[in-house]
Design an enzyme around this catalytic site. Sequence first.
Site, PDB file in Angstrom:
ATOM      1  N   ASP A 180       0.868  -1.177   0.000  1.00  8.96           N
ATOM      2  CA  ASP A 180       0.000   0.000   0.000  1.00  8.96           C
ATOM      3  C   ASP A 180       0.902   1.224   0.000  1.00  8.96           C
ATOM      4  OD1 ASP A 180      -1.959   2.109   0.967  1.00  8.96           O
ATOM      5  OD2 ASP A 180      -3.238   0.349   1.221  1.00  8.96           O
ATOM      6  N   ASP A 200       4.024   2.767  -4.104  1.00  9.22           N
ATOM      7  CA  ASP A 200       3.021   3.441  -4.925  1.00  9.22           C
ATOM      8  C   ASP A 200       2.728   2.539  -6.123  1.00  9.22           C
ATOM      9  OD1 ASP A 200       1.505   4.964  -6.614  1.00  9.22           O
ATOM     10  OD2 ASP A 200       2.679   6.792  -6.345  1.00  9.22           O
ATOM     11  N   CYS A 228     -21.201   0.203  -7.828  1.00  5.46           N
ATOM     12  CA  CYS A 228     -21.320   1.459  -8.596  1.00  5.46           C
ATOM     13  C   CYS A 228     -21.209   1.222 -10.106  1.00  5.46           C
ATOM     14  CB  CYS A 228     -20.268   2.468  -8.145  1.00  5.46           C
ATOM     15  SG  CYS A 228     -20.680   3.242  -6.585  1.00  5.46           S
ATOM     16  N   TYR A 233     -16.328   6.694 -10.945  1.00  6.64           N
ATOM     17  CA  TYR A 233     -15.767   5.585 -10.157  1.00  6.64           C
ATOM     18  C   TYR A 233     -16.283   4.250 -10.716  1.00  6.64           C
ATOM     19  CZ  TYR A 233     -15.508   2.614  -5.891  1.00  6.64           C
ATOM     20  OH  TYR A 233     -15.304   1.601  -4.987  1.00  6.64           O
ATOM     21  N   LYS A 259     -14.207   1.155 -12.583  1.00  3.37           N
ATOM     22  CA  LYS A 259     -14.287  -0.240 -12.117  1.00  3.37           C
ATOM     23  C   LYS A 259     -14.653  -1.170 -13.279  1.00  3.37           C
ATOM     24  CE  LYS A 259     -13.542  -0.051  -7.604  1.00  3.37           C
ATOM     25  NZ  LYS A 259     -12.271  -0.539  -7.069  1.00  3.37           N
ATOM     26  N   ASN A 309     -21.746  -1.399  -0.326  1.00  9.42           N
ATOM     27  CA  ASN A 309     -21.136  -0.593   0.742  1.00  9.42           C
ATOM     28  C   ASN A 309     -20.645  -1.480   1.876  1.00  9.42           C
ATOM     29  OD1 ASN A 309     -21.388   2.437   0.768  1.00  9.42           O
ATOM     30  ND2 ASN A 309     -23.384   1.822  -0.051  1.00  9.42           N
ATOM     31  N   ALA A 348     -21.256   6.099   4.206  1.00  7.89           N
ATOM     32  CA  ALA A 348     -22.431   6.483   5.003  1.00  7.89           C
ATOM     33  C   ALA A 348     -22.488   5.835   6.404  1.00  7.89           C
ATOM     34  CB  ALA A 348     -23.704   6.196   4.222  1.00  7.89           C
ATOM     35  N   ARG A 378     -30.102   1.341   0.217  1.00  8.49           N
ATOM     36  CA  ARG A 378     -28.790   0.696   0.076  1.00  8.49           C
ATOM     37  C   ARG A 378     -28.746  -0.600   0.896  1.00  8.49           C
ATOM     38  NH1 ARG A 378     -28.617   4.348  -2.737  1.00  8.49           N
ATOM     39  NH2 ARG A 378     -27.103   6.014  -3.037  1.00  8.49           N
ATOM     40  N   ARG A 403     -30.732   0.388  -4.823  1.00 11.69           N
ATOM     41  CA  ARG A 403     -29.975  -0.813  -5.194  1.00 11.69           C
ATOM     42  C   ARG A 403     -30.810  -2.017  -4.825  1.00 11.69           C
ATOM     43  NH1 ARG A 403     -26.228   1.169  -8.315  1.00 11.69           N
ATOM     44  NH2 ARG A 403     -24.448   2.210  -7.378  1.00 11.69           N
TER      45      ARG A 403
HETATM   46  P1  NAD Z   1      -9.575   2.033   1.429  1.00  5.55           P
HETATM   47  O1  NAD Z   1      -9.489   3.402   0.861  1.00  5.55           O
HETATM   48  O2  NAD Z   1      -9.651   1.891   2.904  1.00  5.55           O
HETATM   49  O3  NAD Z   1      -8.376   1.135   0.878  1.00  5.55           O
HETATM   50  C1  NAD Z   1      -7.785   1.349  -0.358  1.00  5.55           C
HETATM   51  C2  NAD Z   1      -6.302   1.405  -0.143  1.00  5.55           C
HETATM   52  O4  NAD Z   1      -5.667   1.633  -1.416  1.00  5.55           O
HETATM   53  C3  NAD Z   1      -5.864   2.545   0.788  1.00  5.55           C
HETATM   54  O5  NAD Z   1      -5.174   2.053   1.913  1.00  5.55           O
HETATM   55  C4  NAD Z   1      -4.962   3.389  -0.087  1.00  5.55           C
HETATM   56  O6  NAD Z   1      -3.840   3.943   0.600  1.00  5.55           O
HETATM   57  C5  NAD Z   1      -4.515   2.377  -1.132  1.00  5.55           C
HETATM   58  N1  NAD Z   1      -3.982   3.079  -2.293  1.00  5.55           N
HETATM   59  C6  NAD Z   1      -4.508   4.175  -2.923  1.00  5.55           C
HETATM   60  N2  NAD Z   1      -3.672   4.588  -3.879  1.00  5.55           N
HETATM   61  C7  NAD Z   1      -2.598   3.742  -3.863  1.00  5.55           C
HETATM   62  C8  NAD Z   1      -1.406   3.672  -4.605  1.00  5.55           C
HETATM   63  N3  NAD Z   1      -1.140   4.563  -5.576  1.00  5.55           N
HETATM   64  N4  NAD Z   1      -0.529   2.681  -4.334  1.00  5.55           N
HETATM   65  C9  NAD Z   1      -0.783   1.777  -3.346  1.00  5.55           C
HETATM   66  N5  NAD Z   1      -1.892   1.818  -2.599  1.00  5.55           N
HETATM   67  C10 NAD Z   1      -2.790   2.781  -2.853  1.00  5.55           C
HETATM   68  O7  NAD Z   1     -10.842   1.353   0.727  1.00  5.55           O
HETATM   69  P2  NAD Z   1     -11.612   0.000   1.085  1.00  5.55           P
HETATM   70  O8  NAD Z   1     -12.927   0.395   1.627  1.00  5.55           O
HETATM   71  O9  NAD Z   1     -10.731  -0.905   1.867  1.00  5.55           O
HETATM   72  O10 NAD Z   1     -11.857  -0.583  -0.375  1.00  5.55           O
HETATM   73  C11 NAD Z   1     -11.036  -1.589  -0.931  1.00  5.55           C
HETATM   74  C12 NAD Z   1     -11.474  -1.864  -2.352  1.00  5.55           C
HETATM   75  O11 NAD Z   1     -12.865  -2.229  -2.372  1.00  5.55           O
HETATM   76  C13 NAD Z   1     -11.344  -0.666  -3.298  1.00  5.55           C
HETATM   77  O12 NAD Z   1     -10.947  -1.113  -4.554  1.00  5.55           O
HETATM   78  C14 NAD Z   1     -12.753  -0.122  -3.366  1.00  5.55           C
HETATM   79  O13 NAD Z   1     -12.982   0.591  -4.555  1.00  5.55           O
HETATM   80  C15 NAD Z   1     -13.576  -1.393  -3.275  1.00  5.55           C
HETATM   81  N6  NAD Z   1     -14.922  -1.155  -2.762  1.00  5.55           N
HETATM   82  C16 NAD Z   1     -15.098  -0.753  -1.479  1.00  5.55           C
HETATM   83  C17 NAD Z   1     -16.384  -0.518  -1.011  1.00  5.55           C
HETATM   84  C18 NAD Z   1     -16.625  -0.066   0.408  1.00  5.55           C
HETATM   85  O14 NAD Z   1     -17.777   0.160   0.759  1.00  5.55           O
HETATM   86  N7  NAD Z   1     -15.616   0.065   1.251  1.00  5.55           N
HETATM   87  C19 NAD Z   1     -17.480  -0.690  -1.857  1.00  5.55           C
HETATM   88  C20 NAD Z   1     -17.267  -1.077  -3.169  1.00  5.55           C
HETATM   89  C21 NAD Z   1     -15.978  -1.338  -3.609  1.00  5.55           C
END
Ligand code: NAD
Length: 323
Positions: free
Chosen positions: A32, A50, A122, A148, A152, A177, A192, A219, A282
């Site tokens: 991460d 990164d 989404c 977004y 995806k 969510n 939310a 939701r 949804r």
């Molecule tokens: P989060 O933001 O807590 O985790 C995502 C992580 O990606 C973060 O720790 C961030 O630092 C890391 N990240 C961002 N840019 C980066 C980079 N350039 N290099 C390395 N790491 C990087 O989100 P989450 O809630 O844990 O979601 C995880 C996945 O699930 C995501 O792909 C998100 O789109 C998907 N998702 C989440 C939800 C939800 O409700 N939480 C719903 C639908 C989909």
Amino acid sequence: MKTALVCGAGGFIGHHLVKRLKKEGYWVRGADIKRPEFSKSAADEFRVLDLREAKNCVKAVTLANGQVVDEVYQLAADMGGMGFIHSAECEIMHNSVLINVHMTHAAGTLGVKRYFFSSSACVYRDMKIGEPEMTEAGAYPAQPDNEYGWEKLYSERMAMAFGRKYGMAVRLARFQNCYGPEGTWRGGREKAPAAMCRKVAGVPDGGEIEIWGDGTAVRSYTYVDDMVDGIFRLMHSDLEDAVNIGCPQYVNVRELVETVAAVAGRKIRIKSIPGPVGVMSRNFSNGRIETTGWRSQFDLRKGIELTYPWIAEQCRKAGLAPG
Ligand code: NAD
């Protein structure tokens, strides 16, 4: 011992997934751009990388002995709740697509055998309240409500294309969510359920909180342990193409607030203000994920009972809770 890479292991779901993989006996590398915010990662090795950079994706999948990890779980994304999704379109499309382009390429070309990608509900169009359940095929013809979702959808397709070309088993989950302890709860990226827990924790009994819109948007909210269980089962299933994972209980935003207030033991008044509500409704089928034996174990009340105390404690520590 099986080896796994969890991309996004510093984030909410990735951090919980690492714990599950450790319980399953894996050697786990987390990657991460940042470390987990609230507790130490359970990963055997944590790399701050990164993942928008191709060379870092190669480093992430390659083990010290020159081999690659057995499984990649790709959860890294530049993401947040509706407020973030509507205000940071360019960051989302630019950063998340770079991560996915380079990670699918590294995994495919270097010979990773199984690849998981975290997509989202989404990707679907808006639905009317009361519309019949939609299956995964309903994502096409595509009409996501925000950028977004488009990112995806594109990244799903890219993962599948690399899977076909390089013989990599790709598993795609579309998450509803997700919420739980150690999720982002303030700062603009919170979703939310966390936002409502924070707002309720921040007012005294009888207090008022603001919500975006009139609170009728419907939701499903999925507790993180259910989500992680779905990810693990899906990854080891033979289910190709996208699979929805979400709690089958659908509620509107007012019912979400009422549940939080009941758990907090407070009477709360709701004030509607304008804001990015997102889609109206949804209602998705969980039929595919249920073929793996997965069932949601946490209804909203049970999940909020496990989440609210953690957020209330964060609020207390941050001086945001009433005395
Ligand atoms: P989060 O933001 O807590 O985790 C995502 C992580 O990606 C973060 O720790 C961030 O630092 C890391 N990240 C961002 N840019 C980066 C980079 N350039 N290099 C390395 N790491 C990087 O989100 P989450 O809630 O844990 O979601 C995880 C996945 O699930 C995501 O792909 C998100 O789109 C998907 N998702 C989440 C939800 C939800 O409700 N939480 C719903 C639908 C989909």
